[in-house]
Design a protein around this motif. Structure first.
Motif, PDB file in Angstrom:
ATOM      1  N   ILE A   1     -10.464   5.252  -4.613  1.00 27.19           N
ATOM      2  CA  ILE A   1      -9.188   5.008  -3.944  1.00 27.19           C
ATOM      3  C   ILE A   1      -8.125   6.030  -4.328  1.00 27.19           C
ATOM      4  O   ILE A   1      -7.423   6.541  -3.464  1.00 27.19           O
ATOM      5  CB  ILE A   1      -8.695   3.581  -4.247  1.00 27.19           C
ATOM      6  CG1 ILE A   1      -9.491   2.599  -3.382  1.00 27.19           C
ATOM      7  CG2 ILE A   1      -7.208   3.423  -3.947  1.00 27.19           C
ATOM      8  CD1 ILE A   1      -9.249   1.163  -3.700  1.00 27.19           C
TER       9      ILE A   1
ATOM     10  N   TYR B   1      -4.464  -6.301   1.472  1.00 30.54           N
ATOM     11  CA  TYR B   1      -5.860  -6.264   1.047  1.00 30.54           C
ATOM     12  C   TYR B   1      -6.732  -5.500   2.029  1.00 30.54           C
ATOM     13  O   TYR B   1      -6.398  -5.304   3.195  1.00 30.54           O
ATOM     14  CB  TYR B   1      -6.410  -7.683   0.877  1.00 30.54           C
ATOM     15  CG  TYR B   1      -6.451  -8.496   2.151  1.00 30.54           C
ATOM     16  CD1 TYR B   1      -7.576  -8.466   2.983  1.00 30.54           C
ATOM     17  CD2 TYR B   1      -5.375  -9.293   2.541  1.00 30.54           C
ATOM     18  CE1 TYR B   1      -7.623  -9.201   4.159  1.00 30.54           C
ATOM     19  CE2 TYR B   1      -5.410 -10.026   3.710  1.00 30.54           C
ATOM     20  CZ  TYR B   1      -6.539  -9.977   4.510  1.00 30.54           C
ATOM     21  OH  TYR B   1      -6.573 -10.700   5.679  1.00 30.54           O
TER      22      TYR B   1
ATOM     23  N   TRP C   1      -3.679  -4.413  -2.647  1.00 30.10           N
ATOM     24  CA  TRP C   1      -2.602  -3.439  -2.742  1.00 30.10           C
ATOM     25  C   TRP C   1      -1.327  -4.158  -3.186  1.00 30.10           C
ATOM     26  O   TRP C   1      -0.957  -5.191  -2.620  1.00 30.10           O
ATOM     27  CB  TRP C   1      -2.361  -2.786  -1.390  1.00 30.10           C
ATOM     28  CG  TRP C   1      -3.538  -2.032  -0.849  1.00 30.10           C
ATOM     29  CD1 TRP C   1      -4.558  -2.529  -0.075  1.00 30.10           C
ATOM     30  CD2 TRP C   1      -3.834  -0.655  -1.042  1.00 30.10           C
ATOM     31  NE1 TRP C   1      -5.462  -1.551   0.221  1.00 30.10           N
ATOM     32  CE2 TRP C   1      -5.043  -0.385  -0.364  1.00 30.10           C
ATOM     33  CE3 TRP C   1      -3.195   0.388  -1.725  1.00 30.10           C
ATOM     34  CZ2 TRP C   1      -5.626   0.883  -0.340  1.00 30.10           C
ATOM     35  CZ3 TRP C   1      -3.771   1.641  -1.702  1.00 30.10           C
ATOM     36  CH2 TRP C   1      -4.965   1.889  -1.016  1.00 30.10           C
TER      37      TRP C   1
ATOM     38  N   HIS D   1       2.887  -3.340  -5.007  1.00 28.30           N
ATOM     39  CA  HIS D   1       3.860  -2.283  -5.253  1.00 28.30           C
ATOM     40  C   HIS D   1       4.915  -2.776  -6.238  1.00 28.30           C
ATOM     41  O   HIS D   1       5.102  -3.983  -6.435  1.00 28.30           O
ATOM     42  CB  HIS D   1       4.526  -1.824  -3.949  1.00 28.30           C
ATOM     43  CG  HIS D   1       5.555  -2.773  -3.426  1.00 28.30           C
ATOM     44  ND1 HIS D   1       6.907  -2.618  -3.636  1.00 28.30           N
ATOM     45  CD2 HIS D   1       5.416  -3.910  -2.698  1.00 28.30           C
ATOM     46  CE1 HIS D   1       7.561  -3.607  -3.059  1.00 28.30           C
ATOM     47  NE2 HIS D   1       6.678  -4.408  -2.476  1.00 28.30           N
TER      48      HIS D   1
ATOM     49  N   ILE E   1      -1.561   4.747  -7.197  1.00 25.13           N
ATOM     50  CA  ILE E   1      -1.889   5.613  -6.071  1.00 25.13           C
ATOM     51  C   ILE E   1      -0.978   6.840  -6.051  1.00 25.13           C
ATOM     52  O   ILE E   1       0.238   6.725  -6.252  1.00 25.13           O
ATOM     53  CB  ILE E   1      -1.764   4.830  -4.752  1.00 25.13           C
ATOM     54  CG1 ILE E   1      -2.721   3.636  -4.749  1.00 25.13           C
ATOM     55  CG2 ILE E   1      -2.033   5.730  -3.558  1.00 25.13           C
ATOM     56  CD1 ILE E   1      -4.162   4.000  -4.957  1.00 25.13           C
TER      57      ILE E   1
ATOM     58  N   LYS F   1       0.149   6.308  -0.323  1.00 26.12           N
ATOM     59  CA  LYS F   1       1.168   5.277  -0.560  1.00 26.12           C
ATOM     60  C   LYS F   1       1.562   4.595   0.756  1.00 26.12           C
ATOM     61  O   LYS F   1       1.750   3.377   0.811  1.00 26.12           O
ATOM     62  CB  LYS F   1       2.404   5.901  -1.209  1.00 26.12           C
ATOM     63  CG  LYS F   1       2.238   6.265  -2.666  1.00 26.12           C
ATOM     64  CD  LYS F   1       3.572   6.757  -3.237  1.00 26.12           C
ATOM     65  CE  LYS F   1       3.498   6.971  -4.730  1.00 26.12           C
ATOM     66  NZ  LYS F   1       4.825   7.346  -5.285  1.00 26.12           N
TER      67      LYS F   1
ATOM     68  N   GLY G   1      -1.113   2.070   1.651  1.00 23.71           N
ATOM     69  CA  GLY G   1      -1.069   0.876   0.817  1.00 23.71           C
ATOM     70  C   GLY G   1       0.101  -0.026   1.151  1.00 23.71           C
ATOM     71  O   GLY G   1      -0.056  -1.254   1.259  1.00 23.71           O
TER      72      GLY G   1
ATOM     73  N   ARG H   1      -0.458  -1.880   4.387  1.00 28.17           N
ATOM     74  CA  ARG H   1      -1.364  -3.021   4.218  1.00 28.17           C
ATOM     75  C   ARG H   1      -0.628  -4.221   3.628  1.00 28.17           C
ATOM     76  O   ARG H   1      -0.867  -5.367   4.023  1.00 28.17           O
ATOM     77  CB  ARG H   1      -2.545  -2.640   3.326  1.00 28.17           C
ATOM     78  CG  ARG H   1      -3.437  -1.554   3.880  1.00 28.17           C
ATOM     79  CD  ARG H   1      -4.027  -1.928   5.239  1.00 28.17           C
ATOM     80  NE  ARG H   1      -4.965  -3.042   5.132  1.00 28.17           N
ATOM     81  CZ  ARG H   1      -5.223  -3.902   6.105  1.00 28.17           C
ATOM     82  NH1 ARG H   1      -4.574  -3.792   7.265  1.00 28.17           N
ATOM     83  NH2 ARG H   1      -6.108  -4.860   5.939  1.00 28.17           N
ATOM     84  N   ILE H   2       0.286  -3.953   2.694  1.00 28.28           N
ATOM     85  CA  ILE H   2       1.080  -5.041   2.109  1.00 28.28           C
ATOM     86  C   ILE H   2       1.941  -5.692   3.181  1.00 28.28           C
ATOM     87  O   ILE H   2       1.982  -6.924   3.300  1.00 28.28           O
ATOM     88  CB  ILE H   2       1.952  -4.505   0.960  1.00 28.28           C
ATOM     89  CG1 ILE H   2       1.077  -4.030  -0.207  1.00 28.28           C
ATOM     90  CG2 ILE H   2       2.925  -5.590   0.473  1.00 28.28           C
ATOM     91  CD1 ILE H   2       1.830  -3.263  -1.276  1.00 28.28           C
TER      92      ILE H   2
ATOM     93  N   ILE I   1       2.865   2.402  -5.948  1.00 24.27           N
ATOM     94  CA  ILE I   1       1.877   1.659  -5.179  1.00 24.27           C
ATOM     95  C   ILE I   1       0.584   1.623  -5.995  1.00 24.27           C
ATOM     96  O   ILE I   1       0.152   2.651  -6.521  1.00 24.27           O
ATOM     97  CB  ILE I   1       1.598   2.309  -3.808  1.00 24.27           C
ATOM     98  CG1 ILE I   1       2.920   2.578  -3.068  1.00 24.27           C
ATOM     99  CG2 ILE I   1       0.667   1.440  -2.978  1.00 24.27           C
ATOM    100  CD1 ILE I   1       3.699   1.334  -2.721  1.00 24.27           C
ATOM    101  N   TYR I   2       0.004   0.443  -6.091  1.00 23.55           N
ATOM    102  CA  TYR I   2      -1.226   0.269  -6.863  1.00 23.55           C
ATOM    103  C   TYR I   2      -2.306  -0.337  -5.980  1.00 23.55           C
ATOM    104  O   TYR I   2      -2.015  -1.097  -5.049  1.00 23.55           O
ATOM    105  CB  TYR I   2      -1.006  -0.673  -8.043  1.00 23.55           C
ATOM    106  CG  TYR I   2      -0.025  -0.185  -9.072  1.00 23.55           C
ATOM    107  CD1 TYR I   2      -0.450   0.574 -10.168  1.00 23.55           C
ATOM    108  CD2 TYR I   2       1.320  -0.502  -8.971  1.00 23.55           C
ATOM    109  CE1 TYR I   2       0.462   1.010 -11.123  1.00 23.55           C
ATOM    110  CE2 TYR I   2       2.229  -0.065  -9.924  1.00 23.55           C
ATOM    111  CZ  TYR I   2       1.789   0.691 -10.991  1.00 23.55           C
ATOM    112  OH  TYR I   2       2.679   1.126 -11.941  1.00 23.55           O
ATOM    113  N   CYS I   3      -3.531  -0.032  -6.305  1.00 21.32           N
ATOM    114  CA  CYS I   3      -4.669  -0.705  -5.686  1.00 21.32           C
ATOM    115  C   CYS I   3      -5.543  -1.279  -6.790  1.00 21.32           C
ATOM    116  O   CYS I   3      -5.890  -0.575  -7.752  1.00 21.32           O
ATOM    117  CB  CYS I   3      -5.471   0.264  -4.823  1.00 21.32           C
ATOM    118  SG  CYS I   3      -6.723  -0.581  -3.831  1.00 21.32           S
TER     119      CYS I   3
END
Length: 216
Positions: free
Chosen positions: A6, A95, A113, A115, A167, A173, A176, A179-180, A202-204
């Motif tokens: 990712i 997700y 995902w 943030h 990310i 970003k 992600g 998607r959120i 932004i994190y996954c």
């Protein structure tokens, strides 16, 4: 989507590639450490396999059931650890399923995902220790009984573990955060400026193992 890669889906410049390489090296080191711990546990006669659910009849096993829990839930609770100890943070999320047609009850794969701002306790914790645990639940109401201890609560839930990745790159970003928003507020605009994306973290979370459960 290859969940294991990712952070490098949208490589952006030398800095992003260098950070991806560092993360890969850290993941490999963590895997080696985990294998060593598993070997020591096996030698000591300790169980190293995933513990089965005690009330197996309540386990959600089908892809449809697992998807429904994730879709209905609006908050993921993330358990992490820092120098002060373990703590839990609730976060909105988006997700992605990895190859949904291949998901089964033994090895489901899911990416979450999330943030945050650029600084804070959870940011420090995610950087310090990328292994996290997650919990989601959907409340279904009180189950009444004929006496106090016969009361319970109906729910559907998911619990699991995974690795959280920060990310890098504007387009990654953007994906992600989109998607959120699509999960949190699908009717809202998903136009983000490059400046806003540059400031956001932004994190996954690559969920490598989880189970679903239902109390009806």
């Amino acid at each position: 989507m290859d969940l294991q890669n990712i952070p490098t889906i949208y490589p952006e410049g030398v800095a992003a590639q260098q950070q991806a390489a560092q993360m890969q090296q850290a993941a490999q080191a963590q895997q080696i450490a985990g294998m060593a711990q598993a070997g020591a546990a096996a030698q000591a006669g300790m169980p190293v396999s995933h513990r089965p659910m005690r009330q197996a009849g309540r386990q959600l096993r089908s892809t449809t059931q697992l998807h429904a829990v994730v879709e209905a839930c609006q908050t993921v609770r993330i358990a992490c650890v820092d120098e002060e100890g373990p703590f839990i943070v609730p976060m909105s999320f988006g997700y992605d399923w990895a190859d949904p047609e291949e998901i089964d009850a033994d090895a489901p794969r899911l990416a979450l995902w999330v943030h945050s701002a650029g600084v804070g306790r959870k940011v420090d914790a995610f950087d310090r220790e990328p292994r996290v645990a997650i919990e989601m639940d959907v409340q279904e109401g009180v189950i009444t009984g004929t006496y106090a201890c016969a009361y319970s609560y109906a729910y559907r839930s998911i619990m699991g573990t995974g690795t959280i990745h920060r990310i890098q790159g504007i387009e990654a970003k953007r994906y992600g955060l989109t998607r959120i928003m699509q999960h949190l507020a699908p009717e809202a605009s998903t136009d983000f400026t490059d400046q806003a994306l540059a400031r956001a973290n932004i994190y996954c979370i690559d969920i490598d193992r989880f189970t679903g459960k239902q109390r009806a």
